[in-house]
Design an enzyme around this catalytic site. Structure first.
Site: not given
Length: 393
Positions: A105, A287
């Protein structure tokens, strides 16, 4: 897919899929000992939920050139059930190594996972056992993470060897879960590996894995390349630490400045268009831990209008399932154009009803999640910081 979020330090979004990549042919490499490809594996049973993805992203963000290349080191078969929903990679922790499936992430900075200390972790999760590792070092530090959808995790901090696809990081800070809320218990992954900047890590004083890869001299360049496969094309993907795989780059890499003041990979999008319609400009966080393309409320409304989508008033839109008449959604970033094809404007389908791959979360910035990233190769340079982006091949 993905969208996880942490209120406390903004943790990782709820869905990745890992994919293992086929060996690239005819690609020059940086020295083998200084770069490594990290392959990913897909989750075959995770079902998409756009509303949950929006809620997680809202919670997560609540508080606010050289040309190195590398070969992929191997191929791992994947099944992308429901299509491009979740990605994870297998990481080895401890001595002897214990294999854990982790979300990668770029929207968070913590490395945490289920452990044998956990009283509420899922029965299907692999739990790291510090007692079985000869290189584990305990500490008195604790950590606690809360998410916008009410989920949470907490535990203790330790240190151990962490192997990322052959790159062995010593004395890496790891966060061992002692408690998990129900959403984590049912998740197919064991934890999360954050790749954002260390200013948002929840475990004070702990270095991120990328920080340690750089400081321990394990990679030649302070970069990692991300290629997310999708079910409609290659169905494979990979992370490359210390370089990138030119075999997946379908055009010129455009260098994009990054604002890391809030700990994220934040960039400026100077224009967004659908056909002849100009839909605005905005700042956005790149992201990998967010599934959807989440826009500001104003821009999202304009995008919805351009595609005839209707607001569901929960951050999602209902959109036509037949996208054959749609133009691609085109982003202008530092003078270059990057597209999300019409087919990826649909995220999930239930009978004759389709939910869009874009939405909103009442934030002043956008999140360029996997809907964008799976169509564009991204090289993250932590040192400058900057991104390099090109269409995928």
């Amino acid at each position: 897919m993905k969208l996880s979020a942490s209120i406390a330090a903004l943790l990782a979004i709820a869905s990745f899929s890992a994919v293992k990549a086929a060996p690239a042919v005819g690609v020059s490499t940086v020295p083998v000992d200084k770069t490594h490809t990290f392959t990913l594996t897909s989750n075959p049973s995770f079902k998409p939920n756009a509303t949950r993805a929006i809620l997680k992203a809202r919670g997560k963000y609540a508080r606010f050139s050289n040309d190195p290349t590398t070969f992929a080191t191997g191929t791992i078969p994947m099944v992308d059930y429901e299509g491009d929903v979740e990605y994870y990679g297998t990481v080895q922790v401890g001595t002897p190594p214990q294999s854990l499936k982790l979300d990668f992430d770029t929207g968070s900075a913590d490395l945490w996972f289920a452990s044998t200390l956990c009283t509420s972790c899922g029965s299907g999760q692999t739990k790291y056992n510090s007692a079985k590792s000869s290189t584990y070092v305990s500490s008195t530090k604790t950590w606690s993470i809360s998410y916008g959808d009410g989920s949470s995790a907490s535990g203790t901090v330790g240190y151990d060897t962490v192997n990322l696809g052959g790159l062995s990081i010593t004395n890496q800070g790891i966060e061992l879960a002692k408690k998990e809320s129900s959403s984590f218990q049912s998740d197919p992954v064991d934890g999360l590996l954050g790749l954002a900047f260390d200013s948002i890590i929840t475990a004070s004083g702990v270095k991120t894995p990328m920080d340690n890869l750089i400081s321990q001299g394990l990679i030649s360049q302070p970069i990692f390349g991300v290629y997310l496969g999708k079910s409609s094309t290659t169905n494979v993907g990979e992370y490359v630490f210390g370089g990138y795989n030119a075999a997946h780059v379908g055009g010129t890499l455009t260098t994009v400045p990054v604002d890391k003041s809030d700990g994220f990979w934040s960039i400026s999008v100077s224009g967004l268009t659908a056909g002849s319609s100009s839909l605005g400009s905005f700042s956005g966080i790149v992201d990998t831990g967010t599934t959807l393309l989440i826009l500001t409320n104003t821009v999202a409304a304009k995008v919805a209008k351009a595609y005839g989508a209707t607001d569901n008033y929960d951050g999602t839109y209902t959109i036509k399932c037949d996208t054959s008449s749609f133009s691609p959604l085109v982003f202008t970033i530092n003078g270059a154009k990057f597209s999300v094809p019409a087919s990826d404007l649909v995220f999930e389908q239930d009978g004759s009803t389709c939910i869009a791959g874009f939405g909103y979360a009442d934030m002043d910035f956008a999140i360029l999640g996997d809907v964008f990233i799976k169509n564009n190769y991204v090289v993250f340079n932590q040192a400058v910081p900057q991104l390099q982006i090109a269409p995928v091949k």
